[in-house]
Design a protein around this motif. Structure first.
Motif, PDB file in Angstrom:
ATOM      1  N   UNK A  87      67.168   7.090   0.236  1.00 32.49           N
ATOM      2  CA  UNK A  87      68.292   7.942  -0.162  1.00 32.49           C
ATOM      3  C   UNK A  87      69.005   8.462   1.073  1.00 32.49           C
ATOM      4  N   UNK A  88      68.250   8.902   2.064  1.00 29.70           N
ATOM      5  CA  UNK A  88      68.844   9.379   3.313  1.00 29.70           C
ATOM      6  C   UNK A  88      69.618   8.262   3.998  1.00 29.70           C
ATOM      7  N   UNK A  89      69.010   7.087   4.107  1.00 29.97           N
ATOM      8  CA  UNK A  89      69.682   5.949   4.744  1.00 29.97           C
ATOM      9  C   UNK A  89      70.957   5.569   4.016  1.00 29.97           C
ATOM     10  N   UNK A  90      70.918   5.551   2.687  1.00 30.70           N
ATOM     11  CA  UNK A  90      72.099   5.219   1.899  1.00 30.70           C
ATOM     12  C   UNK A  90      73.213   6.230   2.081  1.00 30.70           C
ATOM     13  N   UNK A  91      72.854   7.508   2.139  1.00 27.25           N
ATOM     14  CA  UNK A  91      73.887   8.533   2.310  1.00 27.25           C
ATOM     15  C   UNK A  91      74.509   8.467   3.697  1.00 27.25           C
ATOM     16  N   UNK A  92      73.733   8.117   4.707  1.00 27.53           N
ATOM     17  CA  UNK A  92      74.290   7.950   6.055  1.00 27.53           C
ATOM     18  C   UNK A  92      75.278   6.794   6.074  1.00 27.53           C
TER      19      UNK A  92
END
Length: 184
Positions: free
Chosen positions: A168-173
């Motif tokens: 989720x963090x990677x996708x939001x970045x």
């Protein structure tokens, strides 16, 4: 001028970390298997090599496409980053870890290819935007190798509850970087 290069390095570093979150997430699950440190080192190196090869091929193709279609390529690159980011966030919720491939031989190559496919797509977008190729692929390779090692090690210690959140963090970045390309 120096601020431009620092900004580009920072952006590529964030992007490389975001792309490496897939490898980190998968390696958390693999780390729960009984893997020797030698196998952990090999897995990280193979995934790192794939995270160098795939975006490099994508960047080359992206530069070719960019020369052909001009300014539209920048918009396409930004939209591509946003799309991949959204896909990463959605996949975090529908991931099925019950069919984990063993990281040995052909299985390791399949895992490395799978977690680096998004790097190819990102490479296409980066090639269209005229990124510094050597810097991008070096950062992609180093960050994916290091995060794979970290994931494998933590997977031995922790029981998989942070894997979903790293994607989720990677996708939001990636979504944020895509928006930055579209706005900038």
């Amino acid at each position: 001028m120096a601020e431009y290069y620092i900004g580009e390095i920072f952006t590529l570093l964030l992007m490389s970390l975001a792309l490496s979150m897939d490898a980190f997430s998968v390696s958390l699950g693999m780390g729960m298997q009984q893997l020797r440190l030698k196998r952990i080192a090999l897995i990280g190196i193979v995934i790192g090599i794939f995270h160098v090869m795939m975006p490099f091929i994508g960047i080359l193709l992206g530069k070719f496409v960019s020369d052909s279609i001009g300014d539209f390529a920048i918009i396409a690159g930004g939209l591509l980053l946003i799309g991949i980011g959204i896909q990463m966030m959605i996949n975090a919720f529908i991931q099925d870890d019950s069919k984990m491939i063993r990281p040995i031989g052909f299985g390791l190559l399949v895992i490395a290819l799978t977690v680096s496919l998004d790097s190819f797509s990102i490479g296409l977008g980066l090639g269209m935007s005229g990124v510094k190729t050597a810097l991008a692929i070096i950062l992609f390779g180093i960050s994916s190798t290091m995060l794979t090692w970290l994931g494998l090690y933590l997977g031995r210690k922790v029981h998989g509850f942070i894997g979903k959140y790293s994607e989720i963090l990677g996708g939001s970045i990636l979504c944020g970087l895509g928006i930055q390309i579209l706005i900038g």
